[in-house]
Motif scaffolding. Sequence first.
Motif, PDB file in Angstrom:
ATOM      1  N   ILE A   1     -42.011  -4.691  23.879  1.00 25.49           N
ATOM      2  CA  ILE A   1     -42.880  -4.703  22.703  1.00 25.49           C
ATOM      3  C   ILE A   1     -43.149  -6.167  22.337  1.00 25.49           C
ATOM      4  O   ILE A   1     -42.223  -6.977  22.311  1.00 25.49           O
TER       5      ILE A   1
ATOM      6  N   SER B   1     -45.935  -6.970  16.862  1.00 22.98           N
ATOM      7  CA  SER B   1     -46.095  -5.531  16.626  1.00 22.98           C
ATOM      8  C   SER B   1     -44.945  -4.916  15.839  1.00 22.98           C
ATOM      9  O   SER B   1     -45.085  -3.822  15.298  1.00 22.98           O
TER      10      SER B   1
ATOM     11  N   ILE C   1     -43.076   3.126  17.455  1.00 19.17           N
ATOM     12  CA  ILE C   1     -43.177   1.752  17.959  1.00 19.17           C
ATOM     13  C   ILE C   1     -42.164   1.441  19.053  1.00 19.17           C
ATOM     14  O   ILE C   1     -42.519   0.901  20.092  1.00 19.17           O
TER      15      ILE C   1
ATOM     16  N   GLY D   1     -47.336 -11.889  13.268  1.00 16.16           N
ATOM     17  CA  GLY D   1     -46.681 -10.794  12.569  1.00 16.16           C
ATOM     18  C   GLY D   1     -46.583 -11.072  11.078  1.00 16.16           C
ATOM     19  O   GLY D   1     -46.920 -12.152  10.594  1.00 16.16           O
TER      20      GLY D   1
END
Length: 161
Positions: free
Chosen positions: A69, A73, A88, A105
């Motif tokens: 990831i 995110s 997620i 972020g």
Amino acid sequence: NFTVYSSVGGGGGIPCLMSGSAEEWDRLADALLNNAIQHTNTVLWSDMFALMELIHQDTNAYIGTRDVIQGASVLLGRNWKDSDCKKISDGKMAVHFSHAALHEGNLTNIDGANDHPSYRPFVARSWLKMWKETCDKSPISKSSDVIRSLSSTDGLDNDLI
């Protein structure tokens, strides 16, 4: 086969989580060094750019997956909810807090954090603590066990985790 677990759109990989046999590491290291020699006059050339070029030259140079990831995110600007675990992080192996992740972020829920790259370890520890508190008790798939096991063996300050 050598595997790069963080591939980007358009091909190529980000060297944040990789695996392979000793022979595969030797093969890829040799390919990266030879690639770097071809770019000695390039102002900015990195292992990431080299990986991208290698896969464009030979689609069998390594296996690329999307099992990591991107850090931006997971930085939601709020504490995670149980639903975030499945949406997620379910099925992912790790999070990559890149140089850009803190800037892209939302850090508003992490007290004392800012987007300077030197805060990456602090942000990663803070996020991992939050993830463990929320997702470790959540019914998520076995593939997230990698994140769980890394959080207990990665040498991070366990008081923060």
